[in-house]
Design an enzyme around this catalytic site. Structure first.
Site, PDB file in Angstrom:
ATOM      1  N   GLY A  40      35.939  33.350  41.271  1.00  0.00           N
ATOM      2  CA  GLY A  40      35.645  34.234  42.405  1.00  0.00           C
ATOM      3  C   GLY A  40      36.914  34.528  43.185  1.00  0.00           C
ATOM      4  O   GLY A  40      38.016  34.278  42.703  1.00  0.00           O
ATOM      5  N   ASN A  41      36.772  35.064  44.373  1.00  0.00           N
ATOM      6  CA  ASN A  41      37.945  35.280  45.233  1.00  0.00           C
ATOM      7  C   ASN A  41      37.518  35.114  46.695  1.00  0.00           C
ATOM      8  O   ASN A  41      36.344  34.897  46.982  1.00  0.00           O
ATOM      9  CB  ASN A  41      38.584  36.650  44.969  1.00  0.00           C
ATOM     10  CG  ASN A  41      37.616  37.790  45.230  1.00  0.00           C
ATOM     11  OD1 ASN A  41      37.185  37.999  46.356  1.00  0.00           O
ATOM     12  ND2 ASN A  41      37.242  38.519  44.175  1.00  0.00           N
ATOM     13  N   HIS A  42      38.496  35.225  47.597  1.00  0.00           N
ATOM     14  CA  HIS A  42      38.235  34.877  49.000  1.00  0.00           C
ATOM     15  C   HIS A  42      37.642  36.017  49.834  1.00  0.00           C
ATOM     16  O   HIS A  42      37.555  35.899  51.051  1.00  0.00           O
ATOM     17  CB  HIS A  42      39.527  34.415  49.675  1.00  0.00           C
ATOM     18  CG  HIS A  42      40.036  33.123  49.132  1.00  0.00           C
ATOM     19  ND1 HIS A  42      39.316  31.956  49.219  1.00  0.00           N
ATOM     20  CD2 HIS A  42      41.183  32.813  48.473  1.00  0.00           C
ATOM     21  CE1 HIS A  42      40.006  30.984  48.650  1.00  0.00           C
ATOM     22  NE2 HIS A  42      41.138  31.472  48.176  1.00  0.00           N
ATOM     23  N   ALA A  68      36.131  43.393  46.391  1.00  0.00           N
ATOM     24  CA  ALA A  68      37.228  42.765  45.647  1.00  0.00           C
ATOM     25  C   ALA A  68      36.636  42.358  44.293  1.00  0.00           C
ATOM     26  O   ALA A  68      36.155  41.237  44.111  1.00  0.00           O
ATOM     27  CB  ALA A  68      37.743  41.557  46.400  1.00  0.00           C
TER      28      ALA A  68
END
Ligand code: CTP
Length: 397
Positions: free
Chosen positions: A207-209, A275
């Site tokens: 995943g990402n932030h 994102a």
């Protein structure tokens, strides 16, 4: 008369800027508004309740009880179309953020069912104190709107940020936000926001932030301005404030792609702020991957680029907006994405700017347009950045 029949409830707290409220009340009444006022005792030291009741043609309330009679704070908030707290002192801000109810203004605020906006007024050092920022963020998270402060001479004699907005600016803010023309009425909008999670096995993912806050703020702003908004939202703990935003919750880049590609034909505007993962595991293990000796190698395959796919499908009447998050060669990369993904606008946020991008409540953006125009903005709250982005979109419609 711009405010004809509009009911405005003004809460005045103790600050020297309270004198400007006299002019504000006069101007609102002149424009046809009905104005009621509740003020703190400290505010009454700066400006006289008699002046305000004369101008508003309504009794000004300062106490929960006066002459053994109870003032009905609940009905005030129900009566109003909008409640404005101006000037908002540091003290009243802190009380609003923590729900303290020790005066009539606070009782009215806490029971108000109408939208609330605030016009802060403080000295520069107070304005920049982390507690002030935290409290304002809290108010925004409750759905209260913050009217930006100005720069200039302050009561201390210093120059800086923290001046309460001028009465004309407050009126313009209230008008545009609550009563203005719905400049996106009849428009259908598709927005992506948040991260995507790409499964490795039943318990792990890549995943990402991204928090999704920027895209959610855009969805709220467009909905307030009359658009019919569908928000395709990756895993996020945040959600839109506007009940009319239709949320489609998705998890992976593929799910986000599927949710967008079929819907694009029917929309006027698409804003891709998610994102999205560029790569996803080639194989998803059905069982939890067990730990073994040595390293583990995952093979990743490319995901579909949603923005680029929509760019390929785009009709001349449609507006397509992309985002670019960069750490190097920001302008060049953003402009390259504008062309390669066939967007009308690209919004650049650089991770090199402190207070911009993932996880922050603020953002600092530059917008590039297809025709070569570009606009750089100061660091602002994501709600205010959303207003700037939507203003640009409306202007190319
Ligand atoms: N985007 C998308 N689908 C993807 C990847 C990105 O729709 N699979 C969109 C994002 O929502 C954003 C824009 O493309 O609007 C740019 O995303 P960004 O991650 O900055 O760029 P990439 O094209 O992924 O390129 P790179 O990661 O190499 O910078």
């Amino acid at each position: 008369m711009k405010f004809q029949g509009k009911k405005i409830l003004i809460g005045i707290s103790g600050s020297i800027a309270a004198y400007k409220i006299i002019l504000l009340v006069r101007a609102l009444v002149k424009e046809g508004a009905e104005v009621k006022i509740v003020m703190t005792k400290a505010a009454a030291d700066f400006v006289s309740p008699l002046t305000l009741s004369t101008l508003s043609k309504n009794q000004v309330v300062t106490e929960l009880f006066s002459d053994a009679a109870w003032s009905n704070h609940v009905m005030m908030g129900r009566w109003a179309d909008v409640m404005l707290v101006a000037p908002l002192s540091c003290n009243t801000l802190a009380k609003m953020a923590s729900g303290l109810c020790d005066n009539m203004l606070m009782a009215t605020y806490l029971s108000a069912t109408c939208p609330v906006c605030v016009a802060p007024a403080m000295d520069e050092d107070m304005w920049h104190h982390p507690t002030t920022k935290q409290n304002l963020n809290k108010l925004e998270s409750f759905g209260n709107a913050i009217i930006p402060v100005g720069k200039g001479e302050l009561a201390s004699g210093l120059h800086g940020e923290g001046r309460m907005a001028e009465p004309e600016q407050i009126m313009e803010f209230i008008y545009n936000r609550y009563f203005g023309e719905k400049d996106l009425a009849g428009k259908k909008v598709l927005i992506t926001a948040g991260p995507t999670y790409e499964s490795i096995d039943p318990v792990r993912f890549i995943g990402n932030h991204s928090s999704g806050k920027m895209g959610i703020a855009i969805a709220d702003e467009m909905s307030r301005r009359g658009a019919e908004v569908t928000l395709v939202l990756g895993p996020s703990s945040h959600k839109p404030r506007e009940a009319s935003v239709k949320v489609l919750a998705v998890r992976s880049a593929e799910e986000m792609y599927q949710a967008c590609v079929g819907r694009f034909e029917g929309v006027d505007i698409a804003v891709m702020s998610a994102a999205v993962a560029d790569y996803t595991p080639e194989e998803v293990s059905e069982e939890k991957i067990k730990k073994k000796e040595g390293n583990l190698t995952l093979t990743l395959k490319k995901t579909k680029d949603i923005l680029k796919s929509l760019g390929g499908l785009k009709k001349p009447s449609q507006v397509l907006v992309g985002f670019a998050l960069e750490t190097t060669n920001e302008r060049a990369y953003a402009q390259e994405k504008l062309v390669s993904k066939n967007c009308d606008l690209i919004v650049l946020n650089s991770l090199n700017d402190s207070g911009a991008g993932f996880g922050h409540d603020t953002n600092k953006i530059t917008i590039f347009a297809k025709n070569g125009a570009e606009w750089t903005y100061e660091q602002k709250s994501k709600q205010q950045v959303a207003v700037d982005i939507v203003d640009r979109i409306v202007n190319i419609q």
